[in-house]
Design an enzyme around this catalytic site. Structure first.
Site, PDB file in Angstrom:
ATOM      1  N   HIS A  77       5.564 -73.003 -28.926  1.00 34.41           N
ATOM      2  CA  HIS A  77       6.739 -72.131 -29.059  1.00 34.41           C
ATOM      3  C   HIS A  77       6.593 -70.838 -28.269  1.00 34.41           C
ATOM      4  O   HIS A  77       7.571 -70.139 -28.042  1.00 34.41           O
ATOM      5  CB  HIS A  77       7.131 -71.905 -30.534  1.00 34.41           C
ATOM      6  CG  HIS A  77       6.341 -70.884 -31.291  1.00 34.41           C
ATOM      7  ND1 HIS A  77       5.354 -71.205 -32.196  1.00 34.41           N
ATOM      8  CD2 HIS A  77       6.403 -69.530 -31.303  1.00 34.41           C
ATOM      9  CE1 HIS A  77       4.872 -70.098 -32.726  1.00 34.41           C
ATOM     10  NE2 HIS A  77       5.482 -69.067 -32.208  1.00 34.41           N
ATOM     11  N   ASP A 124       1.617 -77.473 -32.789  1.00 32.89           N
ATOM     12  CA  ASP A 124       2.280 -76.443 -31.986  1.00 32.89           C
ATOM     13  C   ASP A 124       1.326 -75.827 -30.952  1.00 32.89           C
ATOM     14  O   ASP A 124       0.844 -74.717 -31.122  1.00 32.89           O
ATOM     15  CB  ASP A 124       2.828 -75.362 -32.931  1.00 32.89           C
ATOM     16  CG  ASP A 124       3.779 -74.399 -32.239  1.00 32.89           C
ATOM     17  OD1 ASP A 124       3.842 -74.405 -30.996  1.00 32.89           O
ATOM     18  OD2 ASP A 124       4.446 -73.628 -32.947  1.00 32.89           O
ATOM     19  N   SER A 138       0.876 -65.519 -32.940  1.00 37.06           N
ATOM     20  CA  SER A 138       1.056 -66.912 -32.539  1.00 37.06           C
ATOM     21  C   SER A 138       0.243 -67.194 -31.290  1.00 37.06           C
ATOM     22  O   SER A 138       0.266 -66.424 -30.339  1.00 37.06           O
ATOM     23  CB  SER A 138       2.526 -67.204 -32.271  1.00 37.06           C
ATOM     24  OG  SER A 138       3.130 -67.577 -33.464  1.00 37.06           O
TER      25      SER A 138
HETATM   26  N1  ARG Z   1       7.719 -69.050 -37.778  1.00 39.19           N
HETATM   27  C1  ARG Z   1       6.931 -68.984 -36.593  1.00 39.19           C
HETATM   28  C2  ARG Z   1       7.078 -67.595 -35.954  1.00 39.19           C
HETATM   29  O1  ARG Z   1       7.576 -66.695 -36.502  1.00 39.19           O
HETATM   30  C3  ARG Z   1       7.230 -70.078 -35.631  1.00 39.19           C
HETATM   31  C4  ARG Z   1       8.552 -69.949 -34.989  1.00 39.19           C
HETATM   32  C5  ARG Z   1       8.880 -71.090 -34.077  1.00 39.19           C
HETATM   33  N2  ARG Z   1      10.307 -71.123 -33.950  1.00 39.19           N
HETATM   34  C6  ARG Z   1      11.106 -71.837 -34.783  1.00 39.19           C
HETATM   35  N3  ARG Z   1      12.360 -71.542 -34.807  1.00 39.19           N
HETATM   36  N4  ARG Z   1      10.657 -72.825 -35.498  1.00 39.19           N
HETATM   37  O2  ARG Z   1       7.162 -67.316 -34.834  1.00 39.19           O
HETATM   38  N1  ASP Z   2       5.054 -67.571 -35.889  1.00 41.53           N
HETATM   39  C1  ASP Z   2       4.648 -66.215 -35.673  1.00 41.53           C
HETATM   40  C2  ASP Z   2       4.532 -65.875 -34.194  1.00 41.53           C
HETATM   41  O1  ASP Z   2       5.196 -66.468 -33.367  1.00 41.53           O
HETATM   42  C3  ASP Z   2       3.385 -65.915 -36.400  1.00 41.53           C
HETATM   43  C4  ASP Z   2       3.660 -65.355 -37.756  1.00 41.53           C
HETATM   44  O2  ASP Z   2       4.693 -64.707 -37.935  1.00 41.53           O
HETATM   45  O3  ASP Z   2       2.820 -65.539 -38.624  1.00 41.53           O
HETATM   46  O4  ASP Z   2       3.890 -64.936 -33.786  1.00 41.53           O
END
Ligand code: ARG
Ligand code: ASP
Length: 719
Positions: A84, A226, A654
């Site tokens: 991502h 991921d 991330s």
């Molecule tokens: N929750 C994770 C973060 O904040 C992964 C996000 C990936 N994007 C998504 N829409 N699933 O970045």
């Molecule tokens: N998914 C998040 C990121 O892209 C990581 C998190 O918020 O824990 O940085």
């Protein structure tokens, strides 16, 4: 003796950071945390992790692009990060014929690795405490607004001054930056080296790297792979250089060894990376503000918008593709806000912060300090005074700007209007061509006027229900004046009449462009009015910034004095940090326990060929059926996928390397559980977990699934 023990116990009680809490600044680790890390199982010395005088593990950790972290995993510049994080680049290379997002991509040789203009990988060369330097500069500084001490612009000018413009022009790939810590009580300077030839090497298909998509986002137990692989290229001297065929793979100072021995519950784990933003030092009033204004508005507005979006997506496959990414980014922050409010309420974080404030007030009384309690009063007053403006600003942003896409129609049309009033045909054509480009960027292939119209009606009604008439953008008054308050007719009229309401309308305008049509365009007037209102609100809110920054700095100074200097970690600010903890599951609810590790069994359990989020690729099913896991499987015959740990991470982490007690790579961080996102305000030991893709799953996908095992030859695998 007894007295001594008592005071030791009292000191321990005063120590603010709980075990596993914290995003620690590397130069302070030794003093602040190293003993605890070793007690928890770390086998390295502090200088193995961070050594200001020579290379250390930190040299293998990079900023990936603008907002993610990555790690060097081979002596030839190979980088692991999250899929991502490289999504935009992989999407750029994808076409209908070569859909790398859906199918995955694996460069079979170096010359097949794909360049990515604009993508950078940044190394942190040097970290220096420059507090004295900054304070001296501030003392001689005449700053009418009083916010220079936390102004990025001012601090970066100081950084440039410190190294000198000559040095910077001699070293074009070096950037320097000074950041404020603890609200401007300390300053560090970061010297960075930025590589701009970064090529795509490998990416799994979305059915692996996005498995579970939005349903599973922020969720544990998780089954997502991921990750993506890139490579840093340099010139013949190993120096950063723009893309060139003659560039060669970077020979980095450090790279991670990869440990395929696996993880056990309670194993030591640590993560280095670039966490974006936390609010550990919110006062109780700011916690309430965040809960009742920011999060509340975000949750309720996005709920409405997403529901409408989803209806359209489910009704029309073309719309589903168009809005997939918008929907995903909307739900990402929406779910985060839900988790944040859940935690604020469940753990009464308002009270937690209040208790800290009261501790400081009592301590101040005893020590005859008046500034700290005063700063708290100021903060309380500011939060109260900005309430209405903050509410309006969040409402405008969430209900209108982020929801109604036609607030982004081209509004910079002054020169075109002038040209149309004049006679210079060539100038007119040139200006019209520019407008066409801007219009096409707005109404791009992912824009559906049908969806926008539907959402605009819903959001505008809700906005008008919640924000009093006199406090809306001026132009909204036409809804009452000309449409008897009927939002539906107003929005329909906009789409029917505006130049930007449809391709037909736009083409009609191009065929007979007039200044008048443009000046009176309804969508343009609407968008312009929203921009004006936004600007006015931002300006008014800015009026609180200096007062806030000064009081916040004083409050933190109080905490630092009370707890002893450096006993706590500074809020995240996109600088390199380390967090450590243990591999561990958790108990989300009464009588429910989550294990620390997931396996391919769970992927198969979640499989749903009719739901794009849970499709499992045939090749993966085949490997599963044959138990063909190679050296990556568990001793019980299962194949590990993800694991979770008590480390304290946030957005920006991330792609971060997850290391074992020897500093070897055991996984790549990619998410948190929704029950733990409140950790941005207060670490929640029983709930906070980083979600990590097990490095064995990464290698399994590269080697067994994709047949790209040749990439493993340049890595250093240990067990
Ligand atoms: N929750 C994770 C973060 O904040 C992964 C996000 C990936 N994007 C998504 N829409 N699933 O970045
Ligand atoms: N998914 C998040 C990121 O892209 C990581 C998190 O918020 O824990 O940085």
């Amino acid at each position: 003796m007894k007295k001594f023990l008592l005071s030791l116990a009292a000191a321990a009680l005063l120590l603010p950071a709980q075990a596993d809490e914290g995003m620690w600044l590397l130069p302070l680790i030794k003093e602040q945390r190293f003993a605890e890390m070793q007690a928890l199982g770390l086998k390295l010395q502090d200088y193995d992790i961070y050594n200001p005088d020579s290379s250390s593990l930190k040299d293998a950790v990079v900023i990936f692009g603008g907002g993610c972290t990555g790690e060097i995993v081979s002596p030839e510049g190979l980088v692991f990060t999250n899929h991502h994080c490289g999504y935009g680049q992989i999407q750029q290379h994808s076409t209908l014929k070569h859909d790398y997002l859906t199918e995955g991509f694996w460069a079979a040789s170096r010359d097949k690795e794909l360049p990515n203009p604009g993508l950078t990988v940044t190394f942190i060369e040097k970290i220096e405490d420059v507090t004295d330097y900054v304070l001296a500069a501030l003392a001689g500084n005449n700053d009418p607004d009083n916010v220079d001490f936390v102004s990025a612009k001012y601090l970066n000018e100081l950084a440039r001054k410190r190294v000198g413009e000559k040095y910077l022009s001699d070293h074009p790939a070096i950037a320097v930056e000074i950041k404020d810590f603890y609200g401007g009580n300390q300053y560090y300077m970061f010297t960075k080296k930025i590589y701009s030839d970064v090529r795509l090497v490998g990416a799994p298909p979305s059915s692996i790297d996005k498995f579970g998509a939005d349903t599973d986002n922020w969720m544990w137990p998780r089954h997502t792979g991921d990750f993506a692989i890139f490579r840093v290229y340099a010139d013949a001297n190993g120096e950063p250089a723009p893309y060139s065929e003659s560039n060669v793979p970077l020979r980095p100072k450090r790279w991670f060894k990869i440990n395929i021995g696996g993880v056990q519950p309670n194993d030591f784990a640590m993560i280095m990376g670039f966490p974006g933003r936390t609010n550990k030092y919110y006062t109780s009033w700011e916690v309430a503000e965040r809960r009742d204004i920011d999060n509340e508005i975000r949750i309720s507005m996005r709920e409405l918008r997403q529901q409408a979006m989803l209806e359209e997506m489910l009704a029309d496959p073309a719309v589903r593709i168009q809005y997939a990414s918008k929907y995903a980014s909307s739900t990402n922050a929406y779910k985060n806000a839900i988790g944040s409010n859940w935690a604020i309420k469940k753990h009464d974080l308002e009270k937690v912060k209040l208790a800290e404030q009261e501790k400081l007030i009592a301590w101040s009384k005893k020590n005859c300090e008046t500034a700290y309690p005063e700063a708290l009063l100021t903060l309380e007053q500011i939060v109260s005074d900005r309430k209405d403006l903050r509410f309006r600003s969040w409402m405008l942003d969430e209900a209108i700007i982020r929801s109604i896409e036609f607030t982004k129609v081209p509004t910079k049309v002054d020169t075109l209007v002038e040209a149309l009033k004049g006679r210079d045909k060539e100038e007119q054509q040139q200006q019209l061509a520019q407008l066409t480009t801007a219009y096409e960027a707005f109404a791009d292939k992912n824009y559906s006027p049908v969806v926008d119209r539907k959402i605009a009606k819903i959001m505008l009604k809700e906005y008008r229900r919640l924000v009093p008439a006199g406090k809306q953008p001026a132009y909204f008054s036409v809804i009452d004046q000309q449409f008897k308050g009927n939002v539906d007719s107003f929005v329909d009229y906009l789409f029917e009449q505006s130049i930007f309401g449809s391709h037909d309308n736009f083409n009609k305008f191009l065929a007979k462009p007039t200044a008048k049509a443009l000046e009176n365009d309804l969508m343009l007037l609407f968008a312009h009015s929203v921009q004006q209102e936004n600007k006015a609100l931002t300006e008014s809110l800015k009026g609180f910034d200096a007062g806030y920054a000064i009081a916040h700095r004083t409050y933190l100074k109080g905490l630092l004095n009370m707890y002893g200097n450096r006993a706590n970690f500074p809020d995240a600010n996109r600088t390199l940090r380390l967090t450590y903890g243990q591999v561990k599951g958790y108990d989300p609810r009464d009588a429910v326990t989550y294990a620390y590790q997931t396996t391919l069994d769970g992927v198969m359990e979640k499989e749903d060929p009719d739901n794009w989020e849970f499709v499992v690729p045939a090749r993966l099913k085949e490997l599963y059926a044959n138990n063909d896991f190679g050296r990556y499987g568990l001793s019980n015959g299962k194949m590990p996928v993800d694991f979770c740990a008590t480390t304290h991470t946030t957005g920006g982490n991330s792609g971060s390397p997850v290391m074992n007690a020897n500093g070897e790579l055991i996984g790549i961080n990619f998410d948190r559980n929704w029950e733990g996102v409140g950790g941005d305000i207060q670490y929640l030991p029983d709930y906070q977990r980083s979600i990590i893709v097990d490095v064995r799953y990464v290698l399994f996908v590269i080697d067994k699934y994709a047949g790209a095992g040749y990439l493993l030859e340049e890595m250093e695998l240990v067990q």
